[in-house]
Structures are given as C-alpha cells and as structure tokens.
Write a protein that holds these residues in place. Structure first.
Motif, PDB file in Angstrom:
ATOM      1  N   ALA A  62       0.813  -1.214   0.000  1.00 16.05           N
ATOM      2  CA  ALA A  62       0.000   0.000   0.000  1.00 16.05           C
ATOM      3  C   ALA A  62       0.851   1.270   0.000  1.00 16.05           C
ATOM      4  O   ALA A  62       0.351   2.357  -0.283  1.00 16.05           O
ATOM      5  CB  ALA A  62      -0.926   0.013   1.213  1.00 16.05           C
ATOM      6  N   SER A  63       2.134   1.118   0.297  1.00 20.81           N
ATOM      7  CA  SER A  63       3.005   2.277   0.433  1.00 20.81           C
ATOM      8  C   SER A  63       3.677   2.647  -0.889  1.00 20.81           C
ATOM      9  O   SER A  63       3.669   1.881  -1.860  1.00 20.81           O
ATOM     10  CB  SER A  63       4.090   1.989   1.481  1.00 20.81           C
ATOM     11  N   ASP A  64       4.314   3.812  -0.886  1.00 18.23           N
ATOM     12  CA  ASP A  64       5.029   4.276  -2.071  1.00 18.23           C
ATOM     13  C   ASP A  64       6.282   3.449  -2.349  1.00 18.23           C
ATOM     14  O   ASP A  64       6.844   3.528  -3.441  1.00 18.23           O
ATOM     15  CB  ASP A  64       5.408   5.747  -1.904  1.00 18.23           C
ATOM     16  N   GLN A  65       6.708   2.649  -1.375  1.00 23.03           N
ATOM     17  CA  GLN A  65       7.874   1.792  -1.613  1.00 23.03           C
ATOM     18  C   GLN A  65       7.581   0.723  -2.664  1.00 23.03           C
ATOM     19  O   GLN A  65       8.506   0.183  -3.267  1.00 23.03           O
ATOM     20  CB  GLN A  65       8.334   1.145  -0.307  1.00 23.03           C
ATOM     21  N   ALA A  66       6.308   0.432  -2.879  1.00 23.32           N
ATOM     22  CA  ALA A  66       5.911  -0.566  -3.874  1.00 23.32           C
ATOM     23  C   ALA A  66       5.338   0.113  -5.114  1.00 23.32           C
ATOM     24  O   ALA A  66       4.535  -0.476  -5.838  1.00 23.32           O
ATOM     25  CB  ALA A  66       4.885  -1.523  -3.278  1.00 23.32           C
ATOM     26  N   SER A  67       5.765   1.335  -5.383  1.00 30.55           N
ATOM     27  CA  SER A  67       5.137   2.148  -6.430  1.00 30.55           C
ATOM     28  C   SER A  67       5.281   1.581  -7.840  1.00 30.55           C
ATOM     29  O   SER A  67       4.562   2.006  -8.744  1.00 30.55           O
ATOM     30  CB  SER A  67       5.704   3.578  -6.389  1.00 30.55           C
ATOM     31  N   ALA A  68       6.185   0.627  -8.057  1.00 28.21           N
ATOM     32  CA  ALA A  68       6.339   0.032  -9.385  1.00 28.21           C
ATOM     33  C   ALA A  68       5.566  -1.284  -9.519  1.00 28.21           C
ATOM     34  O   ALA A  68       5.631  -1.934 -10.569  1.00 28.21           O
ATOM     35  CB  ALA A  68       7.819  -0.221  -9.694  1.00 28.21           C
ATOM     36  N   MET A  69       4.820  -1.654  -8.496  1.00 25.80           N
ATOM     37  CA  MET A  69       4.119  -2.941  -8.504  1.00 25.80           C
ATOM     38  C   MET A  69       2.632  -2.761  -8.788  1.00 25.80           C
ATOM     39  O   MET A  69       1.956  -1.976  -8.127  1.00 25.80           O
ATOM     40  CB  MET A  69       4.297  -3.647  -7.155  1.00 25.80           C
ATOM     41  N   THR A  70       2.136  -3.498  -9.762  1.00 22.93           N
ATOM     42  CA  THR A  70       0.687  -3.574 -10.022  1.00 22.93           C
ATOM     43  C   THR A  70       0.408  -4.849 -10.787  1.00 22.93           C
ATOM     44  O   THR A  70       1.316  -5.493 -11.326  1.00 22.93           O
ATOM     45  CB  THR A  70       0.187  -2.338 -10.786  1.00 22.93           C
ATOM     46  N   ALA A  71      -0.857  -5.250 -10.806  1.00 24.22           N
ATOM     47  CA  ALA A  71      -1.290  -6.459 -11.516  1.00 24.22           C
ATOM     48  C   ALA A  71      -0.533  -7.693 -11.045  1.00 24.22           C
ATOM     49  O   ALA A  71      -0.244  -8.595 -11.842  1.00 24.22           O
ATOM     50  CB  ALA A  71      -1.142  -6.290 -13.023  1.00 24.22           C
ATOM     51  N   THR A  72      -0.231  -7.750  -9.750  1.00 20.19           N
ATOM     52  CA  THR A  72       0.515  -8.894  -9.237  1.00 20.19           C
ATOM     53  C   THR A  72       0.066  -9.223  -7.823  1.00 20.19           C
ATOM     54  O   THR A  72      -0.535  -8.389  -7.141  1.00 20.19           O
ATOM     55  CB  THR A  72       2.029  -8.611  -9.237  1.00 20.19           C
ATOM     56  N   PHE A  73       0.362 -10.466  -7.408  1.00 18.01           N
ATOM     57  CA  PHE A  73       0.024 -10.930  -6.065  1.00 18.01           C
ATOM     58  C   PHE A  73       1.284 -11.418  -5.371  1.00 18.01           C
ATOM     59  O   PHE A  73       1.994 -12.284  -5.901  1.00 18.01           O
ATOM     60  CB  PHE A  73      -1.018 -12.056  -6.123  1.00 18.01           C
ATOM     61  N   ALA A  74       1.572 -10.875  -4.197  1.00 19.73           N
ATOM     62  CA  ALA A  74       2.731 -11.313  -3.431  1.00 19.73           C
ATOM     63  C   ALA A  74       2.474 -12.709  -2.882  1.00 19.73           C
ATOM     64  O   ALA A  74       1.409 -12.995  -2.330  1.00 19.73           O
ATOM     65  CB  ALA A  74       2.986 -10.329  -2.286  1.00 19.73           C
ATOM     66  N   ASN A  75       3.454 -13.579  -3.017  1.00 19.25           N
ATOM     67  CA  ASN A  75       3.320 -14.977  -2.606  1.00 19.25           C
ATOM     68  C   ASN A  75       3.744 -15.127  -1.149  1.00 19.25           C
ATOM     69  O   ASN A  75       4.923 -15.120  -0.829  1.00 19.25           O
ATOM     70  CB  ASN A  75       4.197 -15.840  -3.517  1.00 19.25           C
ATOM     71  N   LEU A  76       2.754 -15.259  -0.267  1.00 14.97           N
ATOM     72  CA  LEU A  76       3.016 -15.498   1.148  1.00 14.97           C
ATOM     73  C   LEU A  76       2.508 -16.891   1.537  1.00 14.97           C
ATOM     74  O   LEU A  76       1.753 -17.072   2.476  1.00 14.97           O
ATOM     75  CB  LEU A  76       2.340 -14.440   2.024  1.00 14.97           C
ATOM     76  N   SER A  77       2.919 -17.875   0.760  1.00 12.54           N
ATOM     77  CA  SER A  77       2.439 -19.239   0.961  1.00 12.54           C
ATOM     78  C   SER A  77       3.401 -20.091   1.777  1.00 12.54           C
ATOM     79  O   SER A  77       3.136 -21.273   2.007  1.00 12.54           O
ATOM     80  CB  SER A  77       2.210 -19.919  -0.387  1.00 12.54           C
ATOM     81  N   CYS A  78       4.524 -19.506   2.200  1.00 15.28           N
ATOM     82  CA  CYS A  78       5.574 -20.266   2.905  1.00 15.28           C
ATOM     83  C   CYS A  78       6.106 -21.418   2.054  1.00 15.28           C
ATOM     84  O   CYS A  78       6.663 -22.387   2.570  1.00 15.28           O
ATOM     85  CB  CYS A  78       5.081 -20.789   4.257  1.00 15.28           C
ATOM     86  N   GLY A  79       5.880 -21.319   0.745  1.00 14.64           N
ATOM     87  CA  GLY A  79       6.410 -22.326  -0.153  1.00 14.64           C
ATOM     88  C   GLY A  79       5.437 -23.430  -0.533  1.00 14.64           C
ATOM     89  O   GLY A  79       5.819 -24.410  -1.176  1.00 14.64           O
ATOM     90  N   SER A  80       4.163 -23.266  -0.185  1.00 14.54           N
ATOM     91  CA  SER A  80       3.189 -24.252  -0.680  1.00 14.54           C
ATOM     92  C   SER A  80       2.902 -24.024  -2.154  1.00 14.54           C
ATOM     93  O   SER A  80       2.473 -24.926  -2.871  1.00 14.54           O
ATOM     94  CB  SER A  80       1.885 -24.186   0.131  1.00 14.54           C
ATOM     95  N   LEU A  81       3.148 -22.795  -2.604  1.00 19.87           N
ATOM     96  CA  LEU A  81       3.026 -22.439  -4.023  1.00 19.87           C
ATOM     97  C   LEU A  81       4.389 -21.972  -4.494  1.00 19.87           C
ATOM     98  O   LEU A  81       4.954 -21.018  -3.953  1.00 19.87           O
ATOM     99  CB  LEU A  81       1.991 -21.331  -4.222  1.00 19.87           C
ATOM    100  N   ILE A  82       4.930 -22.653  -5.499  1.00 17.54           N
ATOM    101  CA  ILE A  82       6.238 -22.301  -6.049  1.00 17.54           C
ATOM    102  C   ILE A  82       6.039 -21.668  -7.420  1.00 17.54           C
ATOM    103  O   ILE A  82       5.434 -22.276  -8.303  1.00 17.54           O
ATOM    104  CB  ILE A  82       7.148 -23.533  -6.146  1.00 17.54           C
TER     105      ILE A  82
END
Length: 263
Positions: A242-262
């Motif tokens: 949500a912050s400006d630090q991620a200002s180049a990110m869109t149309a994507t999902f961060a993977n927080l699956s702990c490795g269940s999804l590779i």
C-alpha cells in the motif's frame, strides 16, 4: 511511517485479518475507515486502533449492496478528501461447501462464494477506483490464497472464487494503471491465528476423523518452510504494497504461501 496521512478503507474490518490490517495501517500513520456487517466488532477494532494511537471511523455496510457501498465511499471522500488505499477482506466462505467433493455439493453451496466474492470485490473496487481517478493515484489491495493457482480437493467454490478475484484484479490494473492507480494483492496460505481458518480446519477434521491440530500439521508439512504465514507477516506485506515503496508494482500478487506455491 510508510502510510503517513494516507486514508485507507478496509472492508471486512471486523474479522481477524481486517482488524490486524487496520491496526498495522494505523501504526504506519494511516487514517482508517472500517466497514463491515457487525457494528460491535467494528467498534472493538476502532478501539484497538485508538490504542495504538490511530484514528478510525466505522460504518455498518453490506458489501453486497451496491448503493450502500457507493454512499459509504462518498461519505469517506467528503470526510477525508480522498481515498488512498482500498482493501477488501470480507469473508464469504460457505461452511457447507468445505470438506466435501464437488460431486456432493449443491449448486447453491458451490456458487455462493463465487457469486459473493465476485460481487463484493467488484463493487468495492469500482467505487474506490471511480474516486481515485480524480486524484490520479491510489492502491487497491485484496487477499486470495494458493487455491487460486493450485488444485486442492474439498474446498468447494473457494478456489474458483479466488481465481476470479485475481483475474478481475488484473483487469482493473490494466485499465487503471494509466490513471496512476495500482491494483495488487497478497496470495497467502492459511493463517491459523484467524477464526476462519480454525473453523475450516475443524470442519475438515470432523469429516476426516482427525483433529484440527492434525489437519494444520498436514498443511504445514506441504510448505517448504514447514509452517504457515502469520498475521504479522501478512499485514507487513500489506503495508508495503500500500506504500510508495511498492510504487512500481501492479497487476501482481505477493506470494506469502511459505512455499506451498512455487512460482
């Protein structure tokens, strides 16, 4: 602070994830507007936000009600001047559809989460995006799960629900990007701290003749890290996105699956 002077709308704020997001956003300087179905739960979250030095306003909203969502969004803009972040974590999991094969489900049990998640996300995202366009900035955030990408049996309509949300997110992202609006998400595996996950594990356990702890252990064993994500990890990622630090990110999902999804 990463979200200083930002205005964040959180739908489903009375739940475990919504409450944690509200407090995390507030700690990072955001003013939070909490929407949900149960006012008493929202008031409790607002108090928790106040306890960490934040500012919160609450509204009892049915996110499936188009007019209610539009009126609420207008109210936020009139009060705060703009919407910088919109998050929808409203839960529509159908307990009757969990733990059973698709062949044993009624059409209603299968379709309920698909219809409700789609309607709620579309209405809240559209409402926020219409107001963000005027300022040519904003972030729309949602939460899905690895089920959107990985087939796992006995989860009813949840897998297609989250897959649809991710597809809609990408559609909004391509249309809103030229207006300076980012559409991002978090694809998190189950968060055992939340009541929703505990109840889901209990439902599956009773059907399989296992304990909730055994179901959780099975799930953890399928991840590369041999554990599941925490609420803190999810909210930390949400703050970053949500912050400006991620200002180049869109149309994507961060993977927080702990490795269940590779990926």
């Amino acid at each position: 602070m990463l979200l200083e002077k930002k205005n964040a709308v959180i739908y489903g704020a009375g739940g475990g994830v919504g409450s944690a997001l509200a407090q995390a956003f507030a700690r990072e300087g955001a003013n939070v507007f909490l929407a949900g179905r149960t006012l008493s739960k929202l008031d409790a979250v607002a108090q928790a936000v106040s306890d960490v030095g934040g500012v919160a306003q609450t509204a009892q909203i049915d996110v499936l009600d188009e007019q209610a969502v539009e009126v609420f969004t207008d109210t936020v803009v009139k009060s705060a001047g703009r919407i910088d972040v919109c998050v929808n974590v409203a839960n529509f999991a159908d307990p009757g559809g969990l733990g059973k094969p698709l062949t044993d489900l009624s059409l209603e049990s299968f379709a309920n989460p698909v219809i409700n998640y789609t309607r709620a996300y579309f209405l809240t995202t559209r409402a926020a995006a219409r107001r963000m366009v005027a300022k040519r900035s904003g972030v729309i955030l949602t939460l899905t799960a690895p089920l959107a990408r990985v087939p796992i049996p006995a989860f009813g309509g949840l897998a297609p629900s989250w897959a649809v949300l991710e597809a809609i997110s990408r559609s909004f992202a391509v249309e809103l990007g030229p207006q300076g609006i980012r559409v991002v998400g978090i694809r998190s595996d189950a968060i055992p701290e939340t009541a929703v996950v505990r109840n889901a594990y209990s439902s599956r356990a009773s059907l399989l003749g296992l304990t909730r702890e055994e179901i959780q252990a099975q799930t953890e064993s399928l991840t590369l890290l041999r554990r599941l994500p925490t609420l803190t990890e999810v909210t930390n990622m949400a703050v970053f996105l949500a912050s400006d630090q991620a200002s180049a990110m869109t149309a994507t999902f961060a993977n927080l699956s702990c490795g269940s999804l590779i990926e």
